[in-house]
Scaffold this active site. Structure first.
Site, PDB file in Angstrom:
ATOM      1  N   LYS A 175      -7.098  41.488  12.262  1.00  0.00           N
ATOM      2  CA  LYS A 175      -6.720  41.580  13.678  1.00  0.00           C
ATOM      3  C   LYS A 175      -5.204  41.653  13.877  1.00  0.00           C
ATOM      4  O   LYS A 175      -4.732  42.370  14.756  1.00  0.00           O
ATOM      5  CB  LYS A 175      -7.298  40.396  14.465  1.00  0.00           C
ATOM      6  N   ASP A 185     -11.529  39.322  23.057  1.00  0.00           N
ATOM      7  CA  ASP A 185     -12.140  38.009  22.780  1.00  0.00           C
ATOM      8  C   ASP A 185     -12.035  37.077  23.986  1.00  0.00           C
ATOM      9  O   ASP A 185     -12.985  36.357  24.318  1.00  0.00           O
ATOM     10  CB  ASP A 185     -11.454  37.342  21.577  1.00  0.00           C
TER      11      ASP A 185
HETATM   12  N1  LIG Z   1     -17.981  34.470  18.921  1.00  0.00           N
HETATM   13  C1  LIG Z   1     -17.011  35.371  18.879  1.00  0.00           C
HETATM   14  O1  LIG Z   1     -17.099  36.455  19.462  1.00  0.00           O
HETATM   15  C2  LIG Z   1     -15.748  35.046  18.119  1.00  0.00           C
HETATM   16  C3  LIG Z   1     -14.582  35.793  18.341  1.00  0.00           C
HETATM   17  C4  LIG Z   1     -13.418  35.445  17.631  1.00  0.00           C
HETATM   18  C5  LIG Z   1     -13.468  34.391  16.707  1.00  0.00           C
HETATM   19  N2  LIG Z   1     -14.621  33.707  16.524  1.00  0.00           N
HETATM   20  C6  LIG Z   1     -14.697  32.580  15.557  1.00  0.00           C
HETATM   21  O2  LIG Z   1     -13.636  31.681  15.805  1.00  0.00           O
HETATM   22  C7  LIG Z   1     -13.262  31.055  14.593  1.00  0.00           C
HETATM   23  C8  LIG Z   1     -11.753  31.086  14.417  1.00  0.00           C
HETATM   24  O3  LIG Z   1     -11.324  32.416  14.243  1.00  0.00           O
HETATM   25  P1  LIG Z   1      -9.746  32.781  14.105  1.00  0.00           P
HETATM   26  O4  LIG Z   1      -9.661  34.247  14.129  1.00  0.00           O
HETATM   27  O5  LIG Z   1      -8.969  31.977  15.074  1.00  0.00           O
HETATM   28  O6  LIG Z   1      -9.437  32.244  12.630  1.00  0.00           O
HETATM   29  P2  LIG Z   1      -7.983  31.847  12.040  1.00  0.00           P
HETATM   30  O7  LIG Z   1      -6.907  32.569  12.751  1.00  0.00           O
HETATM   31  O8  LIG Z   1      -8.132  31.966  10.572  1.00  0.00           O
HETATM   32  O9  LIG Z   1      -7.808  30.275  12.427  1.00  0.00           O
HETATM   33  C9  LIG Z   1      -8.667  29.327  11.860  1.00  0.00           C
HETATM   34  C10 LIG Z   1      -8.473  27.976  12.568  1.00  0.00           C
HETATM   35  O10 LIG Z   1      -9.485  27.079  12.077  1.00  0.00           O
HETATM   36  C11 LIG Z   1      -8.834  25.888  11.580  1.00  0.00           C
HETATM   37  N3  LIG Z   1      -9.662  25.376  10.481  1.00  0.00           N
HETATM   38  C12 LIG Z   1     -10.207  26.059   9.467  1.00  0.00           C
HETATM   39  N4  LIG Z   1     -10.959  25.249   8.689  1.00  0.00           N
HETATM   40  C13 LIG Z   1     -10.883  24.018   9.251  1.00  0.00           C
HETATM   41  C14 LIG Z   1     -11.449  22.747   8.919  1.00  0.00           C
HETATM   42  N5  LIG Z   1     -12.247  22.585   7.847  1.00  0.00           N
HETATM   43  N6  LIG Z   1     -11.175  21.702   9.721  1.00  0.00           N
HETATM   44  C15 LIG Z   1     -10.381  21.847  10.800  1.00  0.00           C
HETATM   45  N7  LIG Z   1      -9.804  23.020  11.164  1.00  0.00           N
HETATM   46  C16 LIG Z   1     -10.061  24.099  10.393  1.00  0.00           C
HETATM   47  C17 LIG Z   1      -7.462  26.333  11.145  1.00  0.00           C
HETATM   48  O11 LIG Z   1      -6.608  25.220  11.099  1.00  0.00           O
HETATM   49  P3  LIG Z   1      -5.186  25.268  10.334  1.00  0.00           P
HETATM   50  O12 LIG Z   1      -4.227  25.953  11.275  1.00  0.00           O
HETATM   51  O13 LIG Z   1      -4.863  23.832  10.109  1.00  0.00           O
HETATM   52  O14 LIG Z   1      -5.419  26.041   9.062  1.00  0.00           O
HETATM   53  C18 LIG Z   1      -7.125  27.311  12.288  1.00  0.00           C
HETATM   54  O15 LIG Z   1      -6.710  26.630  13.449  1.00  0.00           O
HETATM   55  C19 LIG Z   1     -14.046  31.741  13.467  1.00  0.00           C
HETATM   56  O16 LIG Z   1     -15.166  30.965  13.145  1.00  0.00           O
HETATM   57  C20 LIG Z   1     -14.495  33.041  14.120  1.00  0.00           C
HETATM   58  O17 LIG Z   1     -15.702  33.529  13.563  1.00  0.00           O
HETATM   59  C21 LIG Z   1     -15.759  34.001  17.206  1.00  0.00           C
END
Ligand SMILES: NC(=O)c1ccc[n+]([C@@H]2O[C@H](COP(=O)([O-])OP(=O)(O)OC[C@H]3O[C@@H](n4cnc5c(N)ncnc54)[C@H](OP(=O)(O)O)[C@@H]3O)[C@@H](O)[C@H]2O)c1
Length: 285
Positions: free
Chosen positions: A78, A115
């Site tokens: 992204k 999103d």
């Molecule tokens: N339903 C939908 O349409 C949709 C759309 C977009 C995203 N999503 C979902 O949203 C989620 C996040 O996506 P993203 O793009 O924001 O990912 P990202 O940019 O990689 O960010 C991941 C986030 O999760 C935190 N994290 C990861 N593992 C963790 C754990 N074990 N305990 C606590 N915090 C943890 C990270 O914390 P740190 O900063 O400390 O590493 C960071 O804040 C994903 O599951 C994705 O599938 C869903």
């Protein structure tokens, strides 16, 4: 008929669109977009294209060569997509991440991030929540959290507290978005004086079957709990909310997935698909 390593078989007469990611085999976007297209009798070829990070630019050039109309972008591309765009929407400029790409008439690469609008539509239209004046907590400070903060404030929320494992990342989001409304951070082991109306899990912890650490004082039995992650059963985060505070208003992110896809579909084809029927079909799969 055109052939390429990116799209091995081109369906004659169909509009071509694709989703890119790494990996991408899990993506539900082909099912959703094909279901939308059927509503309008639109002949659509929608393909999954696996793209290694760093190679999005050449893949997009090839897709464009094949006459592709629109491209969805998922993890971890992204940010790369946003950087490649020559016409970026306000949402892309605010978040530095794009999930929807297309080309203008003069071949400029345009980008949007749907999103945020997808989440707000799922909360308000599908779940029937009023966000106006509500207090929210968001767990996570990655691309998904950044993408939903501006539209949530635009929908009238009174305040958002951000909780992230790496606090510096949450503080960076506060700095970026503090002009939009009351935004603060809280440590995962901190305390709040009163529970929030809505808690949103925007971490990727669910992908590995985990629940992020967060203050239990954020929850009351009346708190609405939303997990952007989705699964065929109750997600670990939603199960934890129910177990720890007796929350009963629980929803996962499958509706957000369908709504963000609908917004992309409208950008590409100028058509507004019905989403509830597609969400029901997706849940029934
Ligand atoms: N339903 C939908 O349409 C949709 C759309 C977009 C995203 N999503 C979902 O949203 C989620 C996040 O996506 P993203 O793009 O924001 O990912 P990202 O940019 O990689 O960010 C991941 C986030 O999760 C935190 N994290 C990861 N593992 C963790 C754990 N074990 N305990 C606590 N915090 C943890 C990270 O914390 P740190 O900063 O400390 O590493 C960071 O804040 C994903 O599951 C994705 O599938 C869903």
């Amino acid at each position: 008929m055109s052939h390429s390593p990116v799209i091995p078989f081109r369906v004659p007469g169909a509009v071509l669109c694709a989703v890119t990611g790494f990996p991408v085999s899990h993506s539900r976007s082909p099912f959703i977009h094909r279901a939308f297209a059927e509503q309008f009798g639109l002949p659509l070829q929608y393909e999954r294209v696996e793209v290694r990070p760093g190679l999005l630019s050449s893949t997009l050039a090839e897709l464009r060569e094949l006459g592709c109309r629109g491209v969805n972008v998922t993890v971890p591309l992204k940010e790369e997509a946003a950087a490649l765009a020559t016409q970026a929407s306000v949402a892309v400029q605010a978040t530095g991440a794009a999930n929807t790409l297309w080309w203008s008439a003069d071949d400029a690469l345009c980008a949007d991030n749907t999103d945020g609008v997808g989440l707000v539509r799922d909360l308000t239209r599908n779940w029937g929540m009023s966000l106006n004046g509500h207090r929210l907590a968001i767990l996570g400070a990655g691309g998904a959290a950044a993408g939903v903060i501006p539209p949530l404030f635009a929908a009238g929320v009174a305040g958002i507290v951000l909780i992230n494992r790496s606090e510096a990342r949450a503080e960076a989001l506060v700095e970026r978005f503090q002009s939009l409304g009351a935004l603060s951070t809280l440590q995962p082991t901190g305390r709040v004086a009163s529970p929030v109306d809505l808690i949103i899990n925007a971490t990727s912890a669910g992908l590995s079957g985990n629940t992020p650490t967060f203050p239990s004082t954020l929850l009351s039995p009346a708190t609405h709990c939303y997990d952007m992650f989705y699964a065929s059963t109750l997600t670990p985060f939603l199960a934890a909310c129910r177990a720890s505070a007796g929350c009963t208003e629980l929803r996962d992110g499958m509706g957000m997935l369908v709504e963000q896809a609908a917004a992309a579909f409208t950008l590409w084809h100028g058509l507004e698909p019905a989403t509830s029927v597609v969400l029901s079909a997706l849940r029934a799969r």
